[in-house]
Design a protein around this motif. Sequence first.
Motif, short mmCIF file in Angstrom:
data_model
loop_
_atom_site.label_atom_id
_atom_site.label_comp_id
_atom_site.label_asym_id
_atom_site.label_seq_id
_atom_site.Cartn_x
_atom_site.Cartn_y
_atom_site.Cartn_z
N SER A 114 0.82 -1.23 0.00
CA SER A 114 0.00 0.00 0.00
C SER A 114 0.85 1.27 0.00
O SER A 114 0.63 2.15 -0.84
CB SER A 114 -0.96 0.01 1.19
OG SER A 114 -1.90 -1.03 1.07
N PRO A 115 1.81 1.41 0.93
CA PRO A 115 2.64 2.63 0.89
C PRO A 115 3.41 2.76 -0.42
O PRO A 115 3.55 3.86 -0.96
CB PRO A 115 3.59 2.47 2.07
CG PRO A 115 2.95 1.49 2.97
CD PRO A 115 2.14 0.59 2.10
N LEU A 116 3.92 1.65 -0.95
CA LEU A 116 4.66 1.69 -2.20
C LEU A 116 3.79 2.23 -3.33
O LEU A 116 4.20 3.12 -4.09
CB LEU A 116 5.18 0.29 -2.55
CG LEU A 116 6.03 0.19 -3.80
CD1 LEU A 116 7.40 0.82 -3.55
CD2 LEU A 116 6.19 -1.27 -4.22
N LEU A 117 2.57 1.72 -3.44
CA LEU A 117 1.64 2.18 -4.48
C LEU A 117 1.35 3.67 -4.34
O LEU A 117 1.30 4.41 -5.33
CB LEU A 117 0.33 1.39 -4.42
CG LEU A 117 0.38 -0.08 -4.80
CD1 LEU A 117 -0.97 -0.73 -4.53
CD2 LEU A 117 0.79 -0.26 -6.24
N LEU A 118 1.15 4.11 -3.10
CA LEU A 118 0.79 5.50 -2.86
C LEU A 118 1.98 6.45 -3.03
O LEU A 118 1.87 7.49 -3.67
CB LEU A 118 0.20 5.65 -1.45
CG LEU A 118 -1.13 4.93 -1.22
CD1 LEU A 118 -1.50 4.96 0.25
CD2 LEU A 118 -2.22 5.53 -2.07
N PHE A 119 3.13 6.09 -2.47
CA PHE A 119 4.29 6.99 -2.51
C PHE A 119 4.87 7.14 -3.91
O PHE A 119 5.40 8.20 -4.25
CB PHE A 119 5.38 6.52 -1.55
CG PHE A 119 4.98 6.55 -0.10
CD1 PHE A 119 3.97 7.38 0.36
CD2 PHE A 119 5.60 5.72 0.82
CE1 PHE A 119 3.60 7.40 1.70
CE2 PHE A 119 5.24 5.74 2.16
CZ PHE A 119 4.24 6.58 2.59
N LEU A 120 4.79 6.09 -4.72
CA LEU A 120 5.35 6.17 -6.07
C LEU A 120 4.32 6.61 -7.11
O LEU A 120 4.63 6.64 -8.30
CB LEU A 120 5.98 4.83 -6.45
CG LEU A 120 7.20 4.45 -5.61
CD1 LEU A 120 7.77 3.11 -6.03
CD2 LEU A 120 8.28 5.53 -5.67
N GLY A 121 3.11 6.94 -6.65
CA GLY A 121 2.10 7.46 -7.56
C GLY A 121 1.50 6.41 -8.48
O GLY A 121 1.05 6.73 -9.57
N TRP A 122 1.47 5.16 -8.03
CA TRP A 122 0.96 4.08 -8.86
C TRP A 122 -0.51 3.78 -8.62
O TRP A 122 -1.09 2.97 -9.33
CB TRP A 122 1.77 2.82 -8.65
CG TRP A 122 3.18 2.91 -9.14
CD1 TRP A 122 3.69 3.80 -10.05
CD2 TRP A 122 4.28 2.10 -8.75
NE1 TRP A 122 5.02 3.58 -10.25
CE2 TRP A 122 5.42 2.54 -9.46
CE3 TRP A 122 4.42 1.02 -7.88
CZ2 TRP A 122 6.66 1.94 -9.33
CZ3 TRP A 122 5.67 0.44 -7.74
CH2 TRP A 122 6.77 0.89 -8.47
#
Length: 175
Positions: free
Chosen positions: A86-94
């Motif tokens: 979840s954080p990866l998707l959100l932080f990288l704009g995915w």
Amino acid sequence: MARVLAFAVGAIPFAFVGGSIQLPGAYYRPLVGVVLLMSGVRLLWPRELKSNLQPEDPPIWVGVLCGIGIGFLSGLTGTGGGIFLSPLLLFLGWSDTRSASGVAAVFILCNSVAGLLGNIAIVKALPPNLWVYAIGAGMGALLGTALGIQWRTPMILKALGFVLLIAGLKLIGVY
């Protein structure tokens, strides 16, 4: 759906591998705990995420590579991997916040099953209280879905931030 598949293709086999490794918690817990704490603090920071403005799908090969890392890490830690995805998707704009929640839910289910199978391959037994965890997970999924439908995006981000803080503190041994 393509977004989930790219991450799952890498994650599922490596969740099995990670779940089959008996790594002492003293090695991975502090590192993962700090990463989760940093993610939680960022989500609680009052600044708009790029993903909520213009989300873009990652290249498939990047999703697969990220899935490999997340799958292995979630297998090692006995988590479903959503706290990493979840954080990866959100932080990288995915992904926007609501989509990230849905993607993470499917991902967690697939990854958890693979990690559990990896653990069973080594331990040769199911945890005795598995049914309690399964009921808790099902109730959490229902509650999370209901709240995710009703809550606005900032509230969902705050809730995710607090969950990450709690998980991070637990992993570094605060409680």
